[in-house]
Design a protein around this motif. Structure first.
Motif, PDB file in Angstrom:
ATOM      1  N   ARG A  42       0.833  -1.204   0.000  1.00  0.00           N
ATOM      2  CA  ARG A  42       0.000   0.000   0.000  1.00  0.00           C
ATOM      3  C   ARG A  42       0.868   1.254   0.000  1.00  0.00           C
ATOM      4  NH1 ARG A  42      -5.458  -0.412   3.453  1.00  0.00           N
ATOM      5  NH2 ARG A  42      -5.317   1.802   2.963  1.00  0.00           N
ATOM      6  N   ALA A  43       1.903   1.266   0.824  1.00  0.00           N
ATOM      7  CA  ALA A  43       2.804   2.419   0.875  1.00  0.00           C
ATOM      8  C   ALA A  43       3.519   2.604  -0.463  1.00  0.00           C
ATOM      9  CB  ALA A  43       3.814   2.247   2.007  1.00  0.00           C
ATOM     10  N   THR A  44       3.920   1.512  -1.080  1.00  0.00           N
ATOM     11  CA  THR A  44       4.610   1.575  -2.370  1.00  0.00           C
ATOM     12  C   THR A  44       3.682   2.113  -3.458  1.00  0.00           C
ATOM     13  OG1 THR A  44       6.051  -0.249  -1.732  1.00  0.00           O
ATOM     14  CG2 THR A  44       5.880   0.223  -4.088  1.00  0.00           C
ATOM     15  N   LEU A  45       2.413   1.697  -3.421  1.00  0.00           N
ATOM     16  CA  LEU A  45       1.459   2.219  -4.399  1.00  0.00           C
ATOM     17  C   LEU A  45       1.245   3.728  -4.241  1.00  0.00           C
ATOM     18  CD1 LEU A  45      -1.198  -0.619  -4.523  1.00  0.00           C
ATOM     19  CD2 LEU A  45       0.134   0.264  -6.448  1.00  0.00           C
ATOM     20  N   GLU A  46       1.363   4.218  -3.046  1.00  0.00           N
ATOM     21  CA  GLU A  46       1.243   5.662  -2.843  1.00  0.00           C
ATOM     22  C   GLU A  46       2.457   6.389  -3.433  1.00  0.00           C
ATOM     23  OE1 GLU A  46      -1.610   7.010  -1.971  1.00  0.00           O
ATOM     24  OE2 GLU A  46      -2.277   4.924  -1.843  1.00  0.00           O
ATOM     25  N   LEU A  47       3.620   5.762  -3.347  1.00  0.00           N
ATOM     26  CA  LEU A  47       4.832   6.354  -3.911  1.00  0.00           C
ATOM     27  C   LEU A  47       4.911   6.192  -5.426  1.00  0.00           C
ATOM     28  CD1 LEU A  47       7.454   5.188  -1.253  1.00  0.00           C
ATOM     29  CD2 LEU A  47       6.631   7.524  -1.635  1.00  0.00           C
ATOM     30  N   PHE A  48       4.393   5.070  -5.923  1.00  0.00           N
ATOM     31  CA  PHE A  48       4.448   4.752  -7.359  1.00  0.00           C
ATOM     32  C   PHE A  48       3.040   4.418  -7.861  1.00  0.00           C
ATOM     33  CE2 PHE A  48       8.511   3.514  -5.471  1.00  0.00           C
ATOM     34  CZ  PHE A  48       9.394   4.227  -6.255  1.00  0.00           C
ATOM     35  N   PRO A  49       2.146   5.412  -7.945  1.00  0.00           N
ATOM     36  CA  PRO A  49       0.753   5.124  -8.307  1.00  0.00           C
ATOM     37  C   PRO A  49       0.546   4.743  -9.770  1.00  0.00           C
ATOM     38  CG  PRO A  49       1.092   7.484  -8.129  1.00  0.00           C
ATOM     39  CD  PRO A  49       2.367   6.822  -7.676  1.00  0.00           C
ATOM     40  N   ASN A  50       1.572   4.886 -10.600  1.00  0.00           N
ATOM     41  CA  ASN A  50       1.417   4.611 -12.026  1.00  0.00           C
ATOM     42  C   ASN A  50       1.905   3.236 -12.447  1.00  0.00           C
ATOM     43  OD1 ASN A  50       0.229   7.129 -12.580  1.00  0.00           O
ATOM     44  ND2 ASN A  50       2.238   8.086 -12.591  1.00  0.00           N
ATOM     45  N   VAL A  51       2.055   2.311 -11.501  1.00  0.00           N
ATOM     46  CA  VAL A  51       2.411   0.957 -11.916  1.00  0.00           C
ATOM     47  C   VAL A  51       1.280   0.419 -12.790  1.00  0.00           C
ATOM     48  CG1 VAL A  51       3.858   0.493  -9.884  1.00  0.00           C
ATOM     49  CG2 VAL A  51       1.454  -0.178  -9.872  1.00  0.00           C
ATOM     50  N   HIS A  52       1.615  -0.482 -13.663  1.00  0.00           N
ATOM     51  CA  HIS A  52       0.613  -1.043 -14.567  1.00  0.00           C
ATOM     52  C   HIS A  52      -0.254  -2.094 -13.884  1.00  0.00           C
ATOM     53  CE1 HIS A  52       3.306   0.871 -17.423  1.00  0.00           C
ATOM     54  NE2 HIS A  52       2.353   0.751 -18.332  1.00  0.00           N
ATOM     55  N   ALA A  53       0.384  -2.885 -13.011  1.00  0.00           N
ATOM     56  CA  ALA A  53      -0.360  -3.956 -12.343  1.00  0.00           C
ATOM     57  C   ALA A  53       0.295  -4.296 -11.018  1.00  0.00           C
ATOM     58  CB  ALA A  53      -0.415  -5.209 -13.224  1.00  0.00           C
ATOM     59  N   CYS A  54      -0.526  -4.830 -10.133  1.00  0.00           N
ATOM     60  CA  CYS A  54      -0.043  -5.314  -8.851  1.00  0.00           C
ATOM     61  C   CYS A  54      -0.264  -6.825  -8.830  1.00  0.00           C
ATOM     62  CB  CYS A  54      -0.804  -4.638  -7.723  1.00  0.00           C
ATOM     63  SG  CYS A  54      -0.159  -5.012  -6.088  1.00  0.00           S
ATOM     64  N   VAL A  55       0.821  -7.576  -8.647  1.00  0.00           N
ATOM     65  CA  VAL A  55       0.783  -9.038  -8.644  1.00  0.00           C
ATOM     66  C   VAL A  55       0.798  -9.490  -7.191  1.00  0.00           C
ATOM     67  CG1 VAL A  55       1.964 -11.132  -9.384  1.00  0.00           C
ATOM     68  CG2 VAL A  55       2.040  -9.072 -10.836  1.00  0.00           C
ATOM     69  N   VAL A  56      -0.292 -10.112  -6.747  1.00  0.00           N
ATOM     70  CA  VAL A  56      -0.478 -10.434  -5.340  1.00  0.00           C
ATOM     71  C   VAL A  56      -0.546 -11.945  -5.133  1.00  0.00           C
ATOM     72  CG1 VAL A  56      -1.994 -10.107  -3.341  1.00  0.00           C
ATOM     73  CG2 VAL A  56      -1.755  -8.277  -5.034  1.00  0.00           C
ATOM     74  N   ASN A  57       0.232 -12.435  -4.180  1.00  0.00           N
ATOM     75  CA  ASN A  57       0.161 -13.832  -3.769  1.00  0.00           C
ATOM     76  C   ASN A  57      -1.170 -14.031  -3.053  1.00  0.00           C
ATOM     77  OD1 ASN A  57       0.285 -16.242  -2.319  1.00  0.00           O
ATOM     78  ND2 ASN A  57       2.397 -15.978  -1.713  1.00  0.00           N
ATOM     79  N   GLY A  58      -2.009 -14.919  -3.565  1.00  0.00           N
ATOM     80  CA  GLY A  58      -3.337 -15.122  -2.996  1.00  0.00           C
ATOM     81  C   GLY A  58      -3.380 -15.954  -1.748  1.00  0.00           C
ATOM     82  N   HIS A  59      -2.310 -16.627  -1.421  1.00  0.00           N
ATOM     83  CA  HIS A  59      -2.292 -17.474  -0.228  1.00  0.00           C
ATOM     84  C   HIS A  59      -1.947 -16.609   0.976  1.00  0.00           C
ATOM     85  CE1 HIS A  59      -1.996 -21.106   2.095  1.00  0.00           C
ATOM     86  NE2 HIS A  59      -0.848 -20.699   2.577  1.00  0.00           N
ATOM     87  N   SER A  60      -2.977 -16.211   1.698  1.00  0.00           N
ATOM     88  CA  SER A  60      -2.730 -15.309   2.819  1.00  0.00           C
ATOM     89  C   SER A  60      -3.827 -15.452   3.848  1.00  0.00           C
ATOM     90  CB  SER A  60      -2.646 -13.868   2.335  1.00  0.00           C
ATOM     91  OG  SER A  60      -3.945 -13.425   1.995  1.00  0.00           O
ATOM     92  N   ASP A  61      -3.759 -14.618   4.853  1.00  0.00           N
ATOM     93  CA  ASP A  61      -4.747 -14.624   5.923  1.00  0.00           C
ATOM     94  C   ASP A  61      -5.852 -13.599   5.684  1.00  0.00           C
ATOM     95  OD1 ASP A  61      -3.329 -12.328   6.205  1.00  0.00           O
ATOM     96  OD2 ASP A  61      -2.693 -12.678   8.266  1.00  0.00           O
ATOM     97  N   GLY A  62      -6.147 -13.279   4.451  1.00  0.00           N
ATOM     98  CA  GLY A  62      -7.167 -12.294   4.140  1.00  0.00           C
ATOM     99  C   GLY A  62      -6.609 -10.958   3.703  1.00  0.00           C
ATOM    100  N   ASN A  63      -5.333 -10.735   3.892  1.00  0.00           N
ATOM    101  CA  ASN A  63      -4.736  -9.466   3.495  1.00  0.00           C
ATOM    102  C   ASN A  63      -4.716  -9.286   1.989  1.00  0.00           C
ATOM    103  OD1 ASN A  63      -4.185  -8.319   6.038  1.00  0.00           O
ATOM    104  ND2 ASN A  63      -2.418  -9.653   6.262  1.00  0.00           N
ATOM    105  N   ALA A  64      -4.608 -10.369   1.241  1.00  0.00           N
ATOM    106  CA  ALA A  64      -4.602 -10.260  -0.222  1.00  0.00           C
ATOM    107  C   ALA A  64      -5.913  -9.660  -0.707  1.00  0.00           C
ATOM    108  CB  ALA A  64      -4.362 -11.623  -0.860  1.00  0.00           C
ATOM    109  N   GLU A  65      -7.004 -10.143  -0.158  1.00  0.00           N
ATOM    110  CA  GLU A  65      -8.309  -9.619  -0.559  1.00  0.00           C
ATOM    111  C   GLU A  65      -8.442  -8.136  -0.197  1.00  0.00           C
ATOM    112  OE1 GLU A  65     -13.053 -10.605  -0.138  1.00  0.00           O
ATOM    113  OE2 GLU A  65     -11.587 -12.041   0.601  1.00  0.00           O
ATOM    114  N   ARG A  66      -8.006  -7.761   0.981  1.00  0.00           N
ATOM    115  CA  ARG A  66      -8.066  -6.351   1.387  1.00  0.00           C
ATOM    116  C   ARG A  66      -7.208  -5.486   0.464  1.00  0.00           C
ATOM    117  NH1 ARG A  66      -7.905  -8.253   6.987  1.00  0.00           N
ATOM    118  NH2 ARG A  66      -5.680  -7.830   6.969  1.00  0.00           N
TER     119      ARG A  66
END
Length: 135
Positions: A42-66
């Motif tokens: 989240r902090a990185t997206l605030e610094l670099f809001p123009n990334v094309h995509a965010c690749v998220v590991n789906g295996h988590s405790d719910g943080n991926a969905e948030r």
């Protein structure tokens, strides 16, 4: 001037998996930023809001969905890519790669950004052809 696609890769589980994905994507001439936690993402997206995509590991405790919902609301132009088993994630994504294979991720990102991928590969070919052969 051509700007290569830039991806934020987020994986809180194992630093080696980020390193492998980063290497594969950079070899394909994409730019990569990494985050080792969802808070860092989240902090990185605030610094670099123009990334094309965010690749998220789906295996988590719910943080991926948030994180994916946060991106959808706060950064609607950023594509959301989920990797792995998505049984715990109940939000829509632009791309779901059902494996953690870096090669499968690369293939999916090339399909998600076909023109950018083709342009990056074309520039790389042109650069390789312009280098004189070693004697």
């Amino acid at each position: 001037m051509f700007l290569r696609p830039c991806f934020l890769v987020v994986d809180h589980e194992f630093a080696g998996s980020i390193s492998t994905r980063k290497l594969v994507l950079e070899t394909a001439k994409f730019n990569v930023i990494t985050a080792y936690s969802y808070a860092e993402a989240r902090a990185t997206l605030e610094l670099f809001p123009n990334v094309h995509a965010c690749v998220v590991n789906g295996h988590s405790d719910g943080n991926a969905e948030r994180l994916l919902r946060y991106i959808e609301i706060s950064h609607p132009t950023v594509k959301r890519v989920l990797t792995g088993n998505r049984t715990n994630v109940n939000t829509s994504v632009d791309l779901h790669v059902e494996t953690y294979s870096p090669e499968a991720l690369l293939l999916g990102l090339r399909k998600l950004f076909p023109e950018d991928a083709a342009k990056a590969e074309s520039i790389e070919r042109d650069l390789e052809e312009s280098v004189p052969p070693e004697e």
